[in-house]
Design an enzyme around this catalytic site. Structure first.
Site, PDB file in Angstrom:
ATOM      1  N   LEU A  46      70.391  10.168  23.155  1.00  0.00           N
ATOM      2  CA  LEU A  46      71.781  10.537  22.858  1.00  0.00           C
ATOM      3  C   LEU A  46      71.821  11.870  22.108  1.00  0.00           C
ATOM      4  CD1 LEU A  46      74.459   9.228  23.547  1.00  0.00           C
ATOM      5  CD2 LEU A  46      74.480   8.209  21.289  1.00  0.00           C
ATOM      6  N   HIS A  47      71.377  12.944  22.789  1.00  0.00           N
ATOM      7  CA  HIS A  47      71.467  14.279  22.196  1.00  0.00           C
ATOM      8  C   HIS A  47      72.870  14.832  22.416  1.00  0.00           C
ATOM      9  CE1 HIS A  47      71.279  16.533  25.999  1.00  0.00           C
ATOM     10  NE2 HIS A  47      70.485  15.563  26.402  1.00  0.00           N
ATOM     11  N   ALA A  48      73.086  16.089  22.138  1.00  0.00           N
ATOM     12  CA  ALA A  48      74.441  16.659  22.092  1.00  0.00           C
ATOM     13  C   ALA A  48      75.259  16.478  23.372  1.00  0.00           C
ATOM     14  CB  ALA A  48      74.364  18.144  21.742  1.00  0.00           C
TER      15      ALA A  48
END
Length: 93
Positions: free
Chosen positions: A13-15
């Site tokens: 769940l990165h940017a």
């Protein structure tokens, strides 16, 4: 309502996936929270989601409360289970 799902997209769940998740959560009037690693954050806040630093394979619980809670829960779980817009077939290094 709540349901546990597992992050399947290779980068977690990165940017970018977090912004997609937040955009989907904001389509609903219900309150939406994500709980993981013993923390609960507002899922309509990208900053909140990013503080969780969730990687691939991490189980998380999506919690919804409000007039459209069931629709919100189903949409967000489906989004996570389908890789949040990322291919889930990338080989791990």
């Amino acid at each position: 309502m709540e349901r546990q799902v597992v992050l399947v997209n290779p980068t977690g769940l990165h940017a970018r996936p977090a912004s997609i998740f937040v955009a989907e959560a904001n389509k609903f009037q219900s309150e939406v929270y994500v709980e993981a690693k013993g923390k609960r954050v507002n899922a309509k806040s990208i900053l909140g989601l990013l503080t969780l630093a969730l990687g691939k394979g991490t189980p998380l619980t999506i919690i919804t409360s409000g007039t459209d809670e069931e629709q919100a829960l189903n949409a967000l779980c489906e989004l996570v289970e389908n890789g949040i817009g990322e291919s889930t077939s990338i080989q791990e290094k």
